[in-house]
Each structure stands twice: as structure tokens, then as C-alpha cells.
Design a protein around this motif. Sequence first.
Motif, PDB file in Angstrom:
ATOM      1  N   ARG A 107     -13.147   7.580  -4.420  1.00 57.30           N
ATOM      2  CA  ARG A 107     -12.399   7.158  -4.349  1.00 57.30           C
ATOM      3  C   ARG A 107     -11.595   7.786  -5.902  1.00 57.30           C
ATOM      4  NH1 ARG A 107      -9.461   3.127  -0.355  1.00 57.30           N
ATOM      5  NH2 ARG A 107      -7.856   2.746  -1.134  1.00 57.30           N
TER       6      ARG A 107
ATOM      7  N   HIS B 273      -5.422   5.546  -7.968  1.00 59.38           N
ATOM      8  CA  HIS B 273      -4.110   6.001  -6.921  1.00 59.38           C
ATOM      9  C   HIS B 273      -4.138   6.614  -5.573  1.00 59.38           C
ATOM     10  CE1 HIS B 273      -2.004   4.565 -10.676  1.00 59.38           C
ATOM     11  NE2 HIS B 273      -2.538   6.315 -11.137  1.00 59.38           N
TER      12      HIS B 273
ATOM     13  N   GLU C 294      -6.092   7.586  -1.400  1.00 60.11           N
ATOM     14  CA  GLU C 294      -6.554   6.409  -0.441  1.00 60.11           C
ATOM     15  C   GLU C 294      -8.075   7.169   0.627  1.00 60.11           C
ATOM     16  OE1 GLU C 294      -2.572   4.075   1.294  1.00 60.11           O
ATOM     17  OE2 GLU C 294      -2.335   6.081   2.298  1.00 60.11           O
TER      18      GLU C 294
ATOM     19  N   ASP D 243     -11.206   7.918   0.727  1.00 61.64           N
ATOM     20  CA  ASP D 243     -12.925   8.251   0.572  1.00 61.64           C
ATOM     21  C   ASP D 243     -14.064   8.867   1.451  1.00 61.64           C
ATOM     22  OD1 ASP D 243     -13.911   6.097   2.837  1.00 61.64           O
ATOM     23  OD2 ASP D 243     -12.813   4.836   1.168  1.00 61.64           O
TER      24      ASP D 243
ATOM     25  N   THR E 233     -13.574   8.826   4.677  1.00 61.69           N
ATOM     26  CA  THR E 233     -12.590  10.263   5.617  1.00 61.69           C
ATOM     27  C   THR E 233     -13.269  11.050   5.982  1.00 61.69           C
ATOM     28  OG1 THR E 233     -11.429   8.828   4.024  1.00 61.69           O
ATOM     29  CG2 THR E 233     -10.367  10.935   4.978  1.00 61.69           C
TER      30      THR E 233
ATOM     31  N   ASP F 172      -9.400   4.249   5.062  1.00 65.55           N
ATOM     32  CA  ASP F 172      -8.314   3.484   4.999  1.00 65.55           C
ATOM     33  C   ASP F 172      -6.882   4.411   5.797  1.00 65.55           C
ATOM     34  OD1 ASP F 172      -9.143   1.191   4.193  1.00 65.55           O
ATOM     35  OD2 ASP F 172      -8.443   2.103   1.706  1.00 65.55           O
ATOM     36  N   ILE F 173      -7.491   5.476   6.161  1.00 62.99           N
ATOM     37  CA  ILE F 173      -6.260   5.949   7.090  1.00 62.99           C
ATOM     38  C   ILE F 173      -7.044   6.132   8.165  1.00 62.99           C
ATOM     39  CG2 ILE F 173      -6.180   9.354   6.870  1.00 62.99           C
ATOM     40  CD1 ILE F 173      -5.478   7.209   4.164  1.00 62.99           C
TER      41      ILE F 173
ATOM     42  N   ASN G 143      -1.986   4.867   6.874  1.00 64.02           N
ATOM     43  CA  ASN G 143      -3.321   4.028   6.389  1.00 64.02           C
ATOM     44  C   ASN G 143      -2.913   2.424   7.627  1.00 64.02           C
ATOM     45  OD1 ASN G 143      -0.869   1.970   5.113  1.00 64.02           O
ATOM     46  ND2 ASN G 143      -1.822   2.688   3.323  1.00 64.02           N
TER      47      ASN G 143
ATOM     48  N   SER H   5       2.583   7.303   3.780  1.00 60.66           N
ATOM     49  CA  SER H   5       3.604   8.218   2.498  1.00 60.66           C
ATOM     50  C   SER H   5       2.208  10.044   2.577  1.00 60.66           C
ATOM     51  CB  SER H   5       1.165   7.956   1.683  1.00 60.66           C
ATOM     52  OG  SER H   5       1.662   6.617   1.560  1.00 60.66           O
TER      53      SER H   5
ATOM     54  N   TRP I  51       1.476  12.339  -5.809  1.00 55.03           N
ATOM     55  CA  TRP I  51       2.149  11.407  -4.510  1.00 55.03           C
ATOM     56  C   TRP I  51       3.737  12.240  -4.813  1.00 55.03           C
ATOM     57  CZ3 TRP I  51      -0.025   9.656  -0.445  1.00 55.03           C
ATOM     58  CH2 TRP I  51      -0.956   9.032  -0.563  1.00 55.03           C
TER      59      TRP I  51
END
Length: 116
Positions: free
Chosen positions: A15, A18, A20, A22, A25, A44-45, A67, A73, A97
Motif C-alpha cells: 500500500r 496516500h 487506497e 493494497d 486488491t 478497502d475498495i 471504498n 475518488s 489523485w
Amino acid sequence: MLPSLDGLVFSPTGRAEHGEVDAATSFAYREQDGRVWASYQGGDIVHGHLVGTRAGDTLEFRYVQLNHAGETSSGHCVSTLSRLTDGRLRLDESWRWESRPGTGTSAVEEVLPSVG
């Protein structure tokens, strides 16, 4: 030029600050005629999608994701494709981002199918 990403699955090596995504994923890539796209989820996604182009061994794409906190995002990424010593493919990524502050670098590596 390295082979097509079509049908390959990649997972992050860790990860990024900044970031999301990891190691939990999973990115399912498709590629056709210089276009690349992928769906991703895990960690987290809840849902993520990317779409862009490939020129040689460079990918440029935009991504959008949702998320588990219910936040969306989006951002922009440029990735360089390479081959690992074990034959798997790797993408080294530089991203930023667009929907919030933050930039970073990360890497995803091809996940080989399980045997058995």
C-alpha cells in the motif's frame, strides 16, 4: 514490446502512502487495439474501474473507485510494463489523485492462476 495484458490479473506489492489499494486488491485487465481497461476490488475498495491506452510498454489511464466508507475518488496514472525474472509481468506506476490531494508511486505484479 511485452505481451498483451488481456485476461491477466495483477495485485499491488503493498500500500502506497496516500493510496487506497493494497495486496488484497485484485485488478482484472483487458486490452484490445491499444486500449486498456480493468475492474478492481478488494481490501478497502468495493468497486474500481480504470480505462486508458497503451503505447509500447507504457500505459496511461484514469481510474475511479468506491471504498467501504462510501467515498468515491478518481485519478490519473502512467505505468511502465516490465517482466520479472520469474517471467511474470509488473507495472510500475506514478499516479495522482484528481478528486483530492495526493500523489504516489506503486507497483502491481501479475498473479498466476492457482494450480489444483
